[in-house]
Design a protein around this motif. Structure first.
Motif, PDB file in Angstrom:
ATOM      1  N   TYR A  95     -72.197 -73.203 -51.491  1.00 38.65           N
ATOM      2  CA  TYR A  95     -73.628 -73.412 -51.708  1.00 38.65           C
ATOM      3  C   TYR A  95     -74.242 -72.144 -52.294  1.00 38.65           C
ATOM      4  CZ  TYR A  95     -73.416 -77.794 -49.172  1.00 38.65           C
ATOM      5  OH  TYR A  95     -73.121 -79.082 -48.800  1.00 38.65           O
ATOM      6  N   PHE A  96     -75.063 -72.338 -53.334  1.00 33.60           N
ATOM      7  CA  PHE A  96     -75.681 -71.220 -54.057  1.00 33.60           C
ATOM      8  C   PHE A  96     -77.170 -71.506 -54.275  1.00 33.60           C
ATOM      9  CE2 PHE A  96     -71.224 -71.118 -55.229  1.00 33.60           C
ATOM     10  CZ  PHE A  96     -70.904 -69.772 -55.162  1.00 33.60           C
ATOM     11  N   TYR A  97     -77.897 -70.401 -54.454  1.00 34.04           N
ATOM     12  CA  TYR A  97     -79.301 -70.479 -54.870  1.00 34.04           C
ATOM     13  C   TYR A  97     -79.437 -69.667 -56.157  1.00 34.04           C
ATOM     14  CZ  TYR A  97     -84.269 -69.416 -55.137  1.00 34.04           C
ATOM     15  OH  TYR A  97     -85.566 -69.270 -55.599  1.00 34.04           O
ATOM     16  N   GLY A 156     -78.849 -65.842 -46.859  1.00 33.92           N
ATOM     17  CA  GLY A 156     -77.609 -65.688 -47.615  1.00 33.92           C
ATOM     18  C   GLY A 156     -77.389 -64.245 -48.030  1.00 33.92           C
ATOM     19  N   GLN A 157     -76.792 -64.037 -49.189  1.00 35.80           N
ATOM     20  CA  GLN A 157     -76.527 -62.719 -49.750  1.00 35.80           C
ATOM     21  C   GLN A 157     -76.323 -62.894 -51.244  1.00 35.80           C
ATOM     22  OE1 GLN A 157     -72.811 -62.407 -47.448  1.00 35.80           O
ATOM     23  NE2 GLN A 157     -71.761 -61.996 -49.390  1.00 35.80           N
ATOM     24  N   LEU A 158     -76.412 -61.785 -51.981  1.00 34.49           N
ATOM     25  CA  LEU A 158     -76.109 -61.867 -53.412  1.00 34.49           C
ATOM     26  C   LEU A 158     -74.695 -62.380 -53.604  1.00 34.49           C
ATOM     27  CD1 LEU A 158     -77.715 -58.705 -55.090  1.00 34.49           C
ATOM     28  CD2 LEU A 158     -78.240 -61.115 -55.552  1.00 34.49           C
ATOM     29  N   TYR A 183     -83.704 -58.285 -63.001  1.00 35.02           N
ATOM     30  CA  TYR A 183     -83.044 -59.483 -63.516  1.00 35.02           C
ATOM     31  C   TYR A 183     -83.310 -60.648 -62.548  1.00 35.02           C
ATOM     32  CZ  TYR A 183     -80.166 -56.502 -66.595  1.00 35.02           C
ATOM     33  OH  TYR A 183     -79.718 -55.600 -67.547  1.00 35.02           O
ATOM     34  N   TYR A 184     -82.994 -61.870 -62.995  1.00 36.02           N
ATOM     35  CA  TYR A 184     -82.892 -62.988 -62.052  1.00 36.02           C
ATOM     36  C   TYR A 184     -81.644 -62.736 -61.183  1.00 36.02           C
ATOM     37  CZ  TYR A 184     -86.292 -65.193 -65.163  1.00 36.02           C
ATOM     38  OH  TYR A 184     -87.406 -65.470 -65.921  1.00 36.02           O
ATOM     39  N   PHE A 185     -81.381 -63.611 -60.256  1.00 36.24           N
ATOM     40  CA  PHE A 185     -80.240 -63.356 -59.358  1.00 36.24           C
ATOM     41  C   PHE A 185     -79.689 -64.671 -58.814  1.00 36.24           C
ATOM     42  CE2 PHE A 185     -84.249 -62.876 -57.121  1.00 36.24           C
ATOM     43  CZ  PHE A 185     -84.106 -63.669 -55.986  1.00 36.24           C
ATOM     44  N   ILE A 186     -78.473 -64.583 -58.295  1.00 41.47           N
ATOM     45  CA  ILE A 186     -77.787 -65.731 -57.682  1.00 41.47           C
ATOM     46  C   ILE A 186     -77.423 -65.353 -56.245  1.00 41.47           C
ATOM     47  CG2 ILE A 186     -75.810 -67.297 -57.792  1.00 41.47           C
ATOM     48  CD1 ILE A 186     -75.623 -66.658 -60.792  1.00 41.47           C
ATOM     49  N   CYS A 187     -77.868 -66.201 -55.305  1.00 44.32           N
ATOM     50  CA  CYS A 187     -77.520 -66.002 -53.887  1.00 44.32           C
ATOM     51  C   CYS A 187     -76.432 -67.001 -53.495  1.00 44.32           C
ATOM     52  CB  CYS A 187     -78.750 -66.223 -52.975  1.00 44.32           C
ATOM     53  SG  CYS A 187     -80.161 -65.169 -53.326  1.00 44.32           S
ATOM     54  N   GLN A 188     -75.667 -66.627 -52.521  1.00 40.24           N
ATOM     55  CA  GLN A 188     -74.723 -67.571 -51.925  1.00 40.24           C
ATOM     56  C   GLN A 188     -75.010 -67.683 -50.428  1.00 40.24           C
ATOM     57  OE1 GLN A 188     -70.962 -65.388 -52.534  1.00 40.24           O
ATOM     58  NE2 GLN A 188     -70.889 -65.024 -50.323  1.00 40.24           N
TER      59      GLN A 188
END
Length: 250
Positions: free
Chosen positions: A135-137, A158-160, A240-245
């Motif tokens: 699962y990611f954001y 979550g976390q990066l 920047y934008y970012f992706i969390c998990q």
């Protein structure tokens, strides 16, 4: 024996009442001459001793009845004791059987609990979606520096993101804008050139650098971002934008 005793008593009574044997010539006075001593004495004795005889007979009957009743009561008591013993044995056996059955059922339950894997229900955090196997954001609105992005992911539960392999990278590429830069949870802030997860401090399992990267083009390029399907090292203060998990300890 009883007849002999009666006869003896009769003789005593006869002598006691009538004195010495009567003189057949003397019919007067106080002595009655017996014409038929055996019969007359027997009738007299029976009449005189009837209460005693009846008492002896009754006493004998009582003794016999008491013995019979006592014996009958003893038999009943013995039967009751046997029935009670049988009942106790049956109850004891039934209780032991029930306890053994309960013990077996409990053992089976404990075996199932300890050996069967517990079903794990996935907890989906708000805003997270399943991409590939995890699962990611993906943040598409606000840009932040690397530290602010990491803090935001933690606040979301979550976390990066730390990408695990090529398949997961391809799954993420299908859900992000192709020409947009996203922060990942990878850095070499502690040891130059040793890229680890910020959360665990362990080396990351997968890296896919763009040719020529990491180049450390300027001072402070210690954080990793994703751009056009490849990884770059950049300054951690860039927004920047970012992706969390979802947090998994990677």
């Amino acid at each position: 024996m009883l007849s002999l005793a009666i006869y003896f008593l009769c003789s005593l009574i006869a002598f006691g009442v009538y004195g010495s044997p009567p003189d057949p010539k003397n019919c007067g006075g106080f002595v009655c001459v017996l014409n038929d001593p055996p019969n007359q004495c027997g009738q007299f004795c029976l009449a005189a001793l009837r209460p005693l005889i009846d008492h002896i007979a009754m006493q004998k009957e009582w003794n016999t009845n008491d013995a019979f009743k006592l014996n009958k009561t003893q038999v009943k008591l013995e039967n009751i004791e046997k029935q009670q013993e049988t009942l106790n044995n049956l109850v004891s056996q039934d209780i032991e059987a029930r306890l053994q059955k309960m013990e077996n059922q409990l053992q089976e339950l404990l075996t199932k609990v300890t050996t069967a894997p517990l079903p794990l229900k996935a907890v989906v955090l708000p805003g997270f979606e399943k991409i590939g196997k995890r699962y990611f954001y993906v943040e598409r609105t606000h840009q932040m520096n690397w530290f602010a992005a990491q803090k935001t992911c933690i606040q979301m539960g979550g976390q990066l993101a730390v990408i695990q392999d090529e398949q997961e990278l391809e799954a993420l590429r299908s859900r992000i804008t192709h020409d947009t830069k996203y922060w990942l949870g990878i850095n070499d802030l502690v040891n130059e050139g040793e890229y680890v997860s910020w959360t665990t401090g362990k080396r990351v399992p997968f890296l896919k650098w763009r040719p020529g990267e990491p180049n450390h083009a300027r001072k402070g390029e210690n954080c990793v971002n994703l751009f056009i399907g490849a990884m770059y090292d950049n300054g951690c203060d860039i927004r920047y934008y970012f992706i969390c998990q979802a947090a998994e300890g990677n």
